[in-house]
Design an enzyme around this catalytic site. Structure first.
Site, PDB file in Angstrom:
ATOM      1  N   GLU A 197       0.800  -1.224   0.000  1.00  0.00           N
ATOM      2  CA  GLU A 197       0.000   0.000   0.000  1.00  0.00           C
ATOM      3  C   GLU A 197       0.836   1.279   0.000  1.00  0.00           C
ATOM      4  O   GLU A 197       0.831   2.033   0.988  1.00  0.00           O
ATOM      5  CB  GLU A 197      -0.947   0.029   1.203  1.00  0.00           C
ATOM      6  CG  GLU A 197      -1.969  -1.078   1.200  1.00  0.00           C
ATOM      7  CD  GLU A 197      -2.974  -0.955   2.343  1.00  0.00           C
ATOM      8  OE1 GLU A 197      -2.896   0.019   3.124  1.00  0.00           O
ATOM      9  OE2 GLU A 197      -3.851  -1.814   2.456  1.00  0.00           O
ATOM     10  N   GLU A 206      -5.096  -8.552   1.393  1.00  0.00           N
ATOM     11  CA  GLU A 206      -5.712  -8.153   2.677  1.00  0.00           C
ATOM     12  C   GLU A 206      -7.173  -7.811   2.439  1.00  0.00           C
ATOM     13  O   GLU A 206      -7.510  -7.146   1.452  1.00  0.00           O
ATOM     14  CB  GLU A 206      -5.078  -6.886   3.270  1.00  0.00           C
ATOM     15  CG  GLU A 206      -3.754  -7.063   3.930  1.00  0.00           C
ATOM     16  CD  GLU A 206      -3.219  -5.749   4.487  1.00  0.00           C
ATOM     17  OE1 GLU A 206      -4.009  -4.892   4.915  1.00  0.00           O
ATOM     18  OE2 GLU A 206      -1.988  -5.596   4.474  1.00  0.00           O
TER      19      GLU A 206
HETATM   20  C1  FCB Z   1      -4.149  -1.872   5.827  1.00  0.00           C
HETATM   21  C2  FCB Z   1      -2.759  -2.195   6.288  1.00  0.00           C
HETATM   22  C3  FCB Z   1      -2.706  -3.223   7.389  1.00  0.00           C
HETATM   23  C4  FCB Z   1      -3.810  -3.027   8.394  1.00  0.00           C
HETATM   24  C5  FCB Z   1      -5.143  -2.886   7.713  1.00  0.00           C
HETATM   25  C6  FCB Z   1      -6.301  -2.725   8.653  1.00  0.00           C
HETATM   26  O1  FCB Z   1      -4.178  -0.629   5.194  1.00  0.00           O
HETATM   27  O2  FCB Z   1      -1.979  -2.657   5.205  1.00  0.00           O
HETATM   28  O3  FCB Z   1      -1.431  -3.173   7.960  1.00  0.00           O
HETATM   29  O4  FCB Z   1      -3.515  -1.976   9.209  1.00  0.00           O
HETATM   30  O5  FCB Z   1      -5.098  -1.791   6.832  1.00  0.00           O
END
Ligand code: FCB
Length: 466
Positions: free
Chosen positions: A182, A368
């Site tokens: 990210e 994620e």
């Molecule tokens: C993302 C991050 C991860 C975590 C989630 C909730 O943006 O990559 O580390 O904090 O959010």
């Protein structure tokens, strides 16, 4: 996981219906990041990163929470890997800490850190779990920030050097590598909004950082290919589903600008080899034209092996001259996680189909996706997170819909394996499928962990051939 009565009862309650059809070999995983779980912030030769500095600066992280101890995973990794295996996952996304591996940001790797990560990766292999290793999940060594941080072009070269050293030292134990997690957060939250480390509030610096993160990715891909020709490498971007607040021209233009700063400034150069007109018109005069040099886009668009997509929410964009880039961004309704983030599974289908249709035919991984809720240990000792089960059911169904629509989705890593240090929100946001008592370091698999284990087991037996 223990065989105690609560766990057995939760396991029985975790009924799993078929949430969708997934291809053979689909990777069912869980994800974490180094600073959020490891702790041992000053042990084993680790140096400070920008997150140590940020979290130790009064007023910047909630209640002054830090990652000094976090889940103490550095000392508990073996039992944590046993727990991970007991959940039935075959895949695990972790990150390695730059400030542990190369505390000064340059030169030889710290042998204690190399030994630690070799132990973890071998431990995963011994348990039949395939690692996906992220090289940078936001823990820039403080000396590199002191030398200019991501707004400085030299940091991109420092990252590539570090990446090559790490893949050389660990690449016999892991095939799959994510360069950056990210970069939107690292740049716009870190240098623009100042909500994340290093906490600077200069949007021009943020735009410089964004380009240098993209460049860092491209330089690292080239270096990794040379060092480990068999490695599979990609980048993880957060892809946000953006909707204009109204049919009006001003809100539509605001949505285009928000898409440029949230999504396109990272997806365009990696997958299309350019910054599109929407990105140039939004960011060209706000810093991008200061830093893009001839040849950069060729470096950044070096072919990768997969696309990592993190997805959390849909946001609504409206024109507001008082905001950065003249866009007011609010979570779409219904905002039902404890973060106030929207729960709209169709957004995941939308971003996955968009990435594959507009940006790249590469295999895609959801690296994620998850939600924080106000979980608690009940009088039975259980954590009955029915909200998270519903969330996962919805979003996995949405992932299956994307596959049905033709997306080459190869895996899903739920965020997160453990409750952990949620950056500026400290320990107040629990995303884990496993509860962590931060005082005792006890772990309790939540209902969602039992549910996920059963889902994986059932889907292993009903997989369709690719
Ligand atoms: C993302 C991050 C991860 C975590 C989630 C909730 O943006 O990559 O580390 O904090 O959010």
């Amino acid at each position: 996981m223990t065989d105690t009565a609560p766990a057995a009862r939760l396991s029985a309650e975790a009924s799993v219906e078929n949430v969708g059809t997934f291809p053979a070999g689909f990777r069912w995983g869980l994800a974490t990041a180094a600073y959020q779980i490891e702790g041992a912030a000053t042990e084993g030769g680790r140096g400070p990163s920008i997150w140590d500095t940020f979290s130790h600066t009064p007023g910047l992280s909630l209640h002054g929470d830090t990652g000094d101890i976090a889940c103490d995973h550095y000392h508990r990794w073996e039992s944590d890997l046993d727990l991970l295996a007991s959940l039935g996952v075959g895949d695990y996304r972790l990150s390695v800490s730059w400030s542990r591996l190369q505390p000064s940001g340059a030169g030889d790797l710290n042998p204690v850190a190399v030994e630690f990560y070799r132990g973890v990766l071998a431990g995963l292999r011994d348990r039949g779990i395939r690692p996906l290793v992220t090289l940078y999940h936001w823990d820039l060594p403080q000396p590199l920030e002191d030398a200019g941080g991501w707004p400085a072009r030299a940091t991109a070269h420092a990252f590539a050097d570090y990446a090559v050293r790490v893949v050389t030292a660990l690449g016999d134990l892991a095939e799959d590598w994510v360069t950056l997690n990210e970069p939107w957060c690292s740049s716009f939250l870190g240098y623009g909004k100042g909500a994340h480390a290093p906490g600077r509030t200069d949007y021009r610096a943020a735009v410089h950082a964004a380009h240098h993160l993209n460049l860092a990715h491209g330089l690292a891909v080239a270096g990794i290919r040379a060092a480990r020709p068999g490695a599979s490498v990609g980048i993880t971007n957060i892809v946000t589903d953006i909707v204009a607040a109204s049919d009006g021209d001003e809100d539509a233009a605001a949505a285009v600008r928000l898409d440029a700063t949230s999504n396109r400034v990272f997806l365009d150069p990696v997958y299309l080899g350019e910054y599109s007109p929407a990105v140039w018109s939004t960011l060209g005069a706000r810093g991008l034209s200061d830093v893009v040099l001839d040849g950069d886009l060729d470096i950044i668009s070096a072919p990768t092996d997969f696309a990592g997509v993190n997805h959390y929410q849909r946001v609504i964009a409206s024109h507001d001259a008082s905001q950065p880039f003249e866009v007011l961004e609010v979570p779409a309704e219904p905002a039902t996680t404890s973060f106030g983030w929207s729960v709209i599974p169709a957004s995941l289908t939308a971003v996955l189909t968009r990435v594959s249709r507009e940006f790249t035919p590469l295999p895609v991984y959801v690296t994620e996706n998850g939600a924080s809720y106000a979980d608690y240990v009940d009088p039975n000792g259980d954590v009955v997170d029915t909200e998270r089960v519903a969330y996962l059911r919805g979003y996995l169904g949405a992932a299956a819909d994307a596959i049905e629509a033709g997306v080459d989705l190869r895996g899903y890593y739920a965020w997160s394996f453990l409750d952990n240090f949620e950056w500026a929100e400290g320990y107040s946001k629990r995303f884990g499928l496993v509860w962590v008592d931060y005082r005792t370091q006890e772990r309790i698999p939540k209902l969602s962990a039992h549910w996920y284990r059963r889902l994986i087991a059932e889907h292993r037996s009903i997989l369709i051939p690719r």
